[in-house]
Design a protein around this motif. Structure first.
Motif, PDB file in Angstrom:
ATOM      1  N   PRO A  67       0.829  -1.211   0.000  1.00  0.00           N
ATOM      2  CA  PRO A  67       0.000   0.000   0.000  1.00  0.00           C
ATOM      3  C   PRO A  67       0.863   1.260   0.000  1.00  0.00           C
ATOM      4  N   PRO A  68       0.303   2.384  -0.452  1.00  0.00           N
ATOM      5  CA  PRO A  68       1.046   3.655  -0.442  1.00  0.00           C
ATOM      6  C   PRO A  68       1.506   4.004   0.971  1.00  0.00           C
ATOM      7  N   GLN A  69       2.738   4.458   1.092  1.00  0.00           N
ATOM      8  CA  GLN A  69       3.305   4.746   2.403  1.00  0.00           C
ATOM      9  C   GLN A  69       2.636   5.926   3.090  1.00  0.00           C
ATOM     10  N   ASP A  70       2.000   6.805   2.292  1.00  0.00           N
ATOM     11  CA  ASP A  70       1.353   7.977   2.883  1.00  0.00           C
ATOM     12  C   ASP A  70      -0.102   7.726   3.269  1.00  0.00           C
ATOM     13  N   GLY A  71      -0.580   6.487   3.101  1.00  0.00           N
ATOM     14  CA  GLY A  71      -1.947   6.167   3.496  1.00  0.00           C
ATOM     15  C   GLY A  71      -2.998   6.576   2.481  1.00  0.00           C
ATOM     16  N   PRO A  91      -5.030   3.114  -2.725  1.00  0.00           N
ATOM     17  CA  PRO A  91      -4.236   2.330  -3.681  1.00  0.00           C
ATOM     18  C   PRO A  91      -4.854   2.343  -5.078  1.00  0.00           C
ATOM     19  N   LYS A  92      -3.997   2.214  -6.083  1.00  0.00           N
ATOM     20  CA  LYS A  92      -4.476   2.178  -7.476  1.00  0.00           C
ATOM     21  C   LYS A  92      -5.403   0.991  -7.716  1.00  0.00           C
ATOM     22  N   LEU A  93      -5.120  -0.125  -7.054  1.00  0.00           N
ATOM     23  CA  LEU A  93      -5.957  -1.316  -7.230  1.00  0.00           C
ATOM     24  C   LEU A  93      -7.392  -1.040  -6.802  1.00  0.00           C
ATOM     25  N   VAL A  94      -7.569  -0.329  -5.699  1.00  0.00           N
ATOM     26  CA  VAL A  94      -8.911  -0.010  -5.209  1.00  0.00           C
ATOM     27  C   VAL A  94      -9.636   0.881  -6.219  1.00  0.00           C
ATOM     28  N   ARG A  95      -8.942   1.877  -6.738  1.00  0.00           N
ATOM     29  CA  ARG A  95      -9.541   2.760  -7.741  1.00  0.00           C
ATOM     30  C   ARG A  95      -9.956   1.960  -8.980  1.00  0.00           C
ATOM     31  N   TYR A  96      -9.055   1.082  -9.433  1.00  0.00           N
ATOM     32  CA  TYR A  96      -9.337   0.288 -10.626  1.00  0.00           C
ATOM     33  C   TYR A  96     -10.535  -0.638 -10.378  1.00  0.00           C
ATOM     34  N   ALA A  97     -10.535  -1.334  -9.243  1.00  0.00           N
ATOM     35  CA  ALA A  97     -11.597  -2.303  -8.965  1.00  0.00           C
ATOM     36  C   ALA A  97     -12.961  -1.640  -8.871  1.00  0.00           C
TER      37      ALA A  97
END
Length: 226
Positions: A85-89, A92-98
């Motif tokens: 996951p992104p270090q800054d919290g 994630p791109k996967l969540v956006r894509y899904a």
């Protein structure tokens, strides 16, 4: 005619990346619309071979479509190790894509063809006399399974942070994104508002924790300065 069948069979047997689902559903929908005309044109012994190949192509497309969709959920759940996951919290791109993927699938263009391939798959498994769900319930259950896989992916990623504050920020950002992107959409209507609210009530909980910790940190800083 042979070129038509070879093209369709080639697409159905090609690699099963998630985005291929929409092309497969387009082709299946097209076949269903052509079915009455094909049946009239090639009825009888003379056209039996052609109509048989037509039915086989439809079966291939059903198998391919359901395989792509179910594997998409498995890929989401097993994606945690490959892409941390992104270090800054941030989300994630996967969540956006899904979420965008499922929103597209729930539109008027694809929800009916997807429900049809799911129904066909169910009939093959339980038989036409078995207990069958409605098209809407079939699609809702299928999409809910992917949403649940996405939540498990998020929770796995959430536990990978060492900084507890970032853990809460990540959960708040990600679940809030999902809630806002599904609310008042065809996907949200299909899942139901109660499902969305129940699943993502963690947003409010994490938000309260973030505020509480932030206020505590500010208070500590003030005391140190004072």
């Amino acid at each position: 005619m042979a070129v038509f069948f070879r093209f369709g069979e080639g697409v159905a047997r090609s690699s099963k990346e998630p985005h291929k689902l929409f092309k497969l559903l387009d082709m299946y929908d097209c076949l269903e619309k052509l079915k009455p005309e094909f049946s009239d044109t090639f009825e009888g012994e003379a056209g039996a071979d052609i109509f048989t190949r037509f039915r086989e192509l439809a079966k291939l497309l059903v198998h391919a479509s359901t395989k792509v969709f179910w594997e998409f959920g498995l890929q989401i759940e097993g994606n945690s190790d490959a892409f941390p996951p992104p270090q800054d919290g941030s989300v994630p791109k996967l969540v956006r894509y899904a979420i965008n993927y499922l929103k597209y699938l729930a539109t008027d263009t694809y929800r009916a063809p997807m429900a049809m391939v799911l129904r066909t798959e169910q009939i093959w498994k339980v038989g036409i006399l078995g207990k069958l769900e409605t098209d809407e319930d079939l699609l809702k259950d299928a999409i809910t399974n992917v949403m649940d896989a996405l939540q498990r992916n998020i929770e796995t990623n959430r536990s990978s942070y060492n900084d507890k504050m970032v853990t809460y920020i990540f959960a708040m950002n990600t679940y809030w994104y999902i809630y806002m992107r599904t609310k008042n959409t065809e996907l949200g209507k299909l899942l139901g508002e109660q499902y969305i609210k129940k699943k993502y009530k963690v947003v409010a909980e994490c938000g309260r924790i973030v505020v509480h910790v932030s206020e505590a940190n500010v208070g500590t800083s003030c005391e140190t300065v004072g």
